[in-house]
Design an enzyme around this catalytic site. Structure first.
Site, mmCIF file in Angstrom:
data_model
loop_
_atom_site.group_PDB
_atom_site.id
_atom_site.type_symbol
_atom_site.label_atom_id
_atom_site.label_comp_id
_atom_site.label_asym_id
_atom_site.label_seq_id
_atom_site.Cartn_x
_atom_site.Cartn_y
_atom_site.Cartn_z
ATOM 1 N N HIS A 103 14.082 7.270 -4.268
ATOM 2 C CA HIS A 103 14.121 5.810 -4.054
ATOM 3 C C HIS A 103 13.665 5.437 -2.632
ATOM 4 O O HIS A 103 14.085 4.413 -2.105
ATOM 5 C CB HIS A 103 15.521 5.246 -4.301
ATOM 6 C CG HIS A 103 16.129 5.687 -5.595
ATOM 7 N ND1 HIS A 103 16.031 4.983 -6.769
ATOM 8 C CD2 HIS A 103 16.848 6.804 -5.903
ATOM 9 C CE1 HIS A 103 16.665 5.622 -7.736
ATOM 10 N NE2 HIS A 103 17.172 6.744 -7.239
ATOM 11 N N SER A 112 -9.553 -1.117 15.338
ATOM 12 C CA SER A 112 -9.642 -2.529 14.969
ATOM 13 C C SER A 112 -10.624 -3.211 15.901
ATOM 14 O O SER A 112 -10.728 -2.861 17.082
ATOM 15 C CB SER A 112 -8.262 -3.168 15.106
ATOM 16 O OG SER A 112 -8.381 -4.563 15.305
ATOM 17 N N LYS A 162 -4.973 -0.426 17.979
ATOM 18 C CA LYS A 162 -4.839 0.020 16.595
ATOM 19 C C LYS A 162 -5.524 1.352 16.301
ATOM 20 O O LYS A 162 -6.605 1.632 16.782
ATOM 21 C CB LYS A 162 -5.427 -1.030 15.635
ATOM 22 C CG LYS A 162 -4.600 -2.267 15.463
ATOM 23 C CD LYS A 162 -3.199 -2.007 14.920
ATOM 24 C CE LYS A 162 -3.206 -1.630 13.461
ATOM 25 N NZ LYS A 162 -3.565 -2.728 12.589
ATOM 26 N N GLU A 215 -6.197 5.018 3.058
ATOM 27 C CA GLU A 215 -6.225 3.697 2.406
ATOM 28 C C GLU A 215 -7.394 3.586 1.424
ATOM 29 O O GLU A 215 -7.245 3.048 0.325
ATOM 30 C CB GLU A 215 -6.308 2.587 3.452
ATOM 31 C CG GLU A 215 -5.021 2.429 4.240
ATOM 32 C CD GLU A 215 -5.187 1.430 5.361
ATOM 33 O OE1 GLU A 215 -4.671 0.314 5.239
ATOM 34 O OE2 GLU A 215 -5.847 1.763 6.364
#
Ligand code: ARG
Length: 466
Positions: free
Chosen positions: A157, A278, A284, A291
């Site tokens: 979980h 970024s 970043k 992804e």
């Protein structure tokens, strides 16, 4: 109209919009080596069977060889306005060797031709993907071996559950990927049959030697029923399904790498070479490889859906709908082939944050089950032990400490059976070492699993790629 293979019975030019709509050359041209190989085998067989003369057979072979050479070198460019790759190569052959070229298609249809080309192409790409996948599995096992003592929390979980080792966690993925490789091998065995000689749908009256062309092209056997041979696309559905399953595994793993590389977890620091920045936020560092893998899994699953929906209403045998099989299948293959090396590189350069992982395992009461087990070993029924430990967890939660931080008196207040041998029983290293059943997280169990996985990989690699 002259340039159409089938123009004889038509009295009008095809409308330009239909020409554009009908053509598949933009995507089937990538099968030119397979198309030429199929034609060479067919022509050699026709000559051997006396259907065409030996001279015509020779001329066709030399003509096709020169076309292959010129396409490989770029001396010949593919006409983007040809209907498909089969039409283009036959027309070019006829341009080069005249009447002999016009004899190539004797006893053959584009229906068995395209199925043969497609299957050959898929066999080649499957071997390539199998070898890229084997690289990833090998890397996973290497990392698992190096990290077989690295402790981190295991989750259910997404809540900390029990301590495990990173080697154990990585081996879980190795198992999934090995099943994926197994499926590719299995795919090849089931689909290794040659459609050539099935003709348009009903074979032909020529003495075609189907065994000979199948053998020549490296197929294990002939795809016998001619209706099935030209109408079957199970092999595309199966392969893309296998690829979708592989992407599904990589997508789940990616999701974890994305979470783990966040500052909130920081279980892993991704290498600069496998991260991106970024354009606006200078600080970043983004996990784009993971992804994109998670995102691109959608395309492969989508391709599987395209194929199944395209097929589900088709009567036997060939229907033009089948031309839609290629873009979906090629896109799935290209996506997986691009994904695997990037993913393997990301994994190979991952900086595992061992301290952070261990610290996370030390918090969140991952030793609570073990305290209950300790009480059971002292004679308490498990359900009572569970209750007592639950109470202690509540006490510790409000005091923001771990079970091992309670004094012996505090522990004994909850249960008189507790003695000072409880502290070693709550130690993370020991908890992990003791979970030594086959398939468990203990370093010894992980090493044993790695050995089994490596042996299976070697065995599979051999048969999947040959
Ligand atoms: N371009 C076609 C395909 O990919 C080749 C087969 C054409 N056959 C036909 N009967 N029109 O399916």
């Amino acid at each position: 109209m002259e340039d159409k293979l089938w123009a004889g019975r038509f009295s009008k030019e095809t409308a330009a919009a239909v020409d554009r709509y009908n053509r598949s050359i933009a995507y089937d041209s990538r099968m030119y080596p397979e198309d030429i190989a199929g034609s060479m085998a067919h022509a050699a067989m026709l000559a051997r069977q006396g259907v065409i003369s030996a001279e015509d057979g020779q001329a066709i072979r030399h003509g096709l060889e020169s076309i292959l050479k010129d396409l490989d070198s770029g001396a010949l460019t593919i006409d983007p306005e040809a209907e498909d790759i089969h039409t283009f190569i036959e027309a070019e052959l006829t341009r080069r060797i005249h009447d002999a070229g016009k004899r190539l298609h004797t006893g053959r249809s584009r229906n068995d031709q395209v199925a043969t080309d497609f299957k050959l192409y898929l066999k080649h790409r499957t071997a390539e993907i199998g070898s890229l996948l084997a690289d990833l599995i090998r890397e996973t096992l290497d990392q698992a071996q190096k990290e077989c003592r690295t402790i981190l929390p295991g989750y259910t979980h997404l809540q900390r559950a029990q301590p495990i080792t990173l080697g154990h966690h990585l081996c879980a993925y190795a198992h999934m990927l090995l099943r994926d490789l197994w499926r590719l091998q299995d795919w090849k065995q089931r689909n290794d049959s040659c459609p050539l000689g099935a003709g348009a749908l009903a074979t032909s009256t020529y003495p075609i030697d189907r065994e000979m062309t199948a053998r020549e092209l490296g197929f294990a056997r002939v795809a016998t029923n001619s209706l099935d041979a030209v109408g079957d696309r199970d092999y595309a559905v199966e392969l893309v399904s296998d690829l979708a399953m592989l992407m599904l595994h990589l997508s789940r793993w990616s999701e974890e790498m994305i979470l783990w590389s966040s500052q909130e977890f920081h279980f892993v620091e991704l290498d600069d070479a496998y991260s991106t920045g970024s354009s606006i936020m200078p600080q970043k560092k983004n996990p784009d490889v993971a992804e994109l893998t998670r995102g691109k899994s959608a395309r492969v699953i989508g391709s599987l859906n395209t194929l199944m929906v395209m097929l589900k209403g088709l009567p036997l045998a060939y229907n033009k709908d089948l031309q839609e099989d290629k873009e979906a299948t090629f896109d799935a293959l290209d996506t997986v082939a691009a994904c695997l090396p990037a993913f393997t590189g990301m994994l190979a350069t991952a900086g595992w944050q061992r301290e952070t992982m261990r610290a996370a395992a030390a918090r969140g009461f991952t030793n609570a089950t073990d305290l209950a087990d300790y009480l059971v070993k002292k004679g308490l029924p498990f359900r009572d032990a569970h209750h007592i430990v639950g109470h202690l967890v509540a006490v510790c939660s409000s005091r923001r400490c771990g079970l091992e931080d309670l004094s012996l008196e505090e522990l004994q207040e909850a249960c008189g059976l507790i003695a000072d041998d409880v502290y070693p029983a709550l130690d993370l290293n020991q908890l992990v070492e003791k979970r030594n059943l086959p398939g468990g997280p203990a370093p010894a169990a992980v090493m044993a699993d790695i050995q089994v996985l490596s042996q299976r990989l070697e065995a599979l690699q051999f048969s999947a790629l040959n």
